[in-house]
Design an enzyme around this catalytic site. Structure first.
Site, PDB file in Angstrom:
ATOM      1  N   ASN A  46       0.837  -1.191   0.000  1.00  0.00           N
ATOM      2  CA  ASN A  46       0.000   0.000   0.000  1.00  0.00           C
ATOM      3  C   ASN A  46       0.874   1.244   0.000  1.00  0.00           C
ATOM      4  OD1 ASN A  46       0.924   0.369   2.650  1.00  0.00           O
ATOM      5  ND2 ASN A  46      -0.927  -0.478   3.573  1.00  0.00           N
ATOM      6  N   ASP A 240      -9.122  -9.911  -0.281  1.00  0.00           N
ATOM      7  CA  ASP A 240      -8.395  -9.029   0.615  1.00  0.00           C
ATOM      8  C   ASP A 240      -8.469  -7.573   0.133  1.00  0.00           C
ATOM      9  OD1 ASP A 240      -6.270  -8.780   2.879  1.00  0.00           O
ATOM     10  OD2 ASP A 240      -5.329  -7.789   1.169  1.00  0.00           O
TER      11      ASP A 240
END
Length: 365
Positions: A46, A240
Site C-alpha cells: 500500500n 483481501d
C-alpha cells in the site's frame, strides 16, 4: 521474534518433514515439503509500504498448491491438480514491508482418502540486516482433481506420521474442518444487497451501507490452473482487496489485514466467469473490524448455468497511524435486525478468538 528464533521456526518445520521422510523412502521429501522465496516490490504494497495481506495469501496458496499437486502425482493413475477447498483461520503476526524477502515453507501434515492438509509458515527477512520475523502461519486443505475429468476427485497417497498421536490429531482437524465447511455452505447462500449507487442519496457515515464495496473481475487465462479453474490465491487476493477498501472507507486511515477467519471454497470458478467480490462490515471493536467477504460467480458463455456463491470468509483489519501504531476504530452504526444479528455473531467470533489468543499466550509462558 529475533533472527535466531525465526530461523529456528523454519528449521523445525523442515526437520520434522525430513525425519518422517527418511522412513518413506527416496524422493518422498520432495513430495511433502516445498519452499519459495520472493522479494516484496512496490506493486505488492500500500502507499505506506506495507505489503498487502492478499499478496501473502496468494504466495501461501501457491506453495500449498505446488506441494499438494506434487504429492498427489507420486502414484500411478490420473494426473491431477490440488484444488483449494479451505483455509483455516490465519493470523498476520508481523507486517511485511517493501524490500523484505518473504520465505514460504509448506509441508503436508495430514492426508485422508480424498484430501490433504498443508501447513505453511511465512518468514520475512530484512536482507540488509539479516533480521528475520515470523509473519504468518496458515493451514490449508486441498482435494486432488483429475485433469481428465475435473469433477472426479482422485485418491491421495498416504503419508507416514511420526506417531499415532500425530495422526489422530490430524484426523480430528480433518473432521472439524469438514463439518464447518458444510455448515458454512448452508449459511452463506443468502443474497446480499448491491453496493450503493452513486446517484442515490449518500449513506450515513459509519453505517454498513456506507462502506460496503464490490469488485467485478472477468476471469482470464492468467488467473487459472491447467484445468481452467481459478487459482485459490487469485480469489483470496481479490477478497483481501475488497475487505481493505471497506476498512479504509470506514476508518479513512491506513489499514492492514490482521487475520482471516476460515476461507471456504464452496464451488470452482471457471475461466470466462465474471466474479463479483463483495465486502461488508459485520462487527467493530475498539481496535479491529470484521468484514464479511462473499464471492459470486456468473458464467457468461454457459447461459444455462446461473450465478452462484463460490467463496466466503471473514477478514479482520486494524487501523494504523503514520508510525504503524494501532488506532481506535469508529463505532459501527447498526441499522435493522439483520445487521444487529450479524453484529452479535461477529462479536461472538471476536470474543472466542480473543480467548484463544490469551489461552495460547498463557500456555507459552
Amino acid at each position: 521474534m529475533d533472527c535466531k528464533e525465526a530461523a529456528d521456526e523454519m528449521d523445525k518445520t523442515v526437520a520434522a518433514v525430513k525425519n518422517v521422510s527418511r522412513d518413506e523412502g527416496a524422493g518422498s521429501e520432495q513430495g511433502t515439503l516445498f519452499q519459495l522465496s520472493r522479494v516484496m516490490l512496490p506493486d505488492d504494497a500500500n502507499i505506506m509500504g506495507t505489503v498487502h495481506g492478499g499478496i501473502i495469501l496468494k504466495m501461501i496458496e501457491e506453495a500449498g498448491s505446488i506441494v499438494g499437486t506434487r504429492h498427489c502425482n507420486t502414484q500411478n493413475g490420473d494426473r491431477c491438480l490440488a484444488a483449494l477447498v479451505r483455509v483455516e483461520k490465519t493470523e498476520f503476526l508481523s507486517p511485511v514491508f517493501i524490500g523484505e524477502v518473504v520465505h514460504v515453507s509448506a509441508v503436508i501434515t495430514y492426508t485422508s482418502k480424498h484430501s490433504l492438509e498443508v501447513q505453511v509458515k511465512v518468514i520475512a527477512e530484512n536482507i540488509l540486516t539479516g533480521a528475520k520475523k515470523l509473519a504468518n502461519k496458515a493451514a490449508l486443505w486441498y482435494v486432488p482433481c483429475s485433469l481428465q475429468n475435473v469433477d472426479k476427485i482422485t485418491e491421495v497417497p498416504p503419508i507416514k506420521y511420526a506417531s499415532a498421536e500425530q495422526e489422530e490429531e490430524g484426523r480430528k482437524r480433518y473432521e472439524a474442518q469438514k463439518g464447518e465447511r458444510l455448515e458454512t455452505k448452508a449459511r452463506v447462500e443468502e443474497a446480499i444487497p448491491p453496493p450503493p449507487n452513486p446517484e442515490d442519496a449518500p449513506k450515513e457515515r459509519y453505517t454498513v451501507g456506507f462502506s460496503q464495496s464490490s469488485l467485478i473481475h472477468l476471469v482470464g487465462p492468467s488467473d487459472c490452473t491447467l484445468d481452467d479453474f481459478v487459482y485459490g490465491g487469485v480469489t483470496m487476493k481479490l477478497m483481501d482487496e475488497v475487505a481493505g477498501i471497506v476498512a479504509a472507507r470506514h476508518c479513512n486511515t491506513n489499514i492492514v489485514t490482521a487475520s482471516v477467519d476460515a476461507i471456504n471454497f464452496h464451488r470452482k470458478i471457471n475461466k470466462g466467469c465474471v466474479v463479483t467480490v463483495t465486502g461488508r462490515l459485520t462487527f467493530v471493536s475498539n481496535r479491529s473490524m470484521e468484514i464479511e467477504v462473499l464471492v459470486d460467480a456468473d458464467p457468461l458463455v454457459e447461459k444455462e448455468k446461473r450465478k452462484y456463491r463460490a467463496v466466503s470468509a471473514f477478514f479482520t483489519f486494524i487501523s494504523l497511524d503514520k508510525e504503524n501504531k494501532p488506532l481506535n476504530v469508529p463505532p459501527l452504526k447498526i441499522e435493522g435486525e439483520e445487521e444487529q444479528r450479524r453484529f452479535e455473531e461477529g462479536k461472538a467470533r471476536y470474543l472466542q478468538s480473543k480467548a484463544k489468543r490469551l489461552a495460547e499466550k498463557e500456555r507459552q509462558q
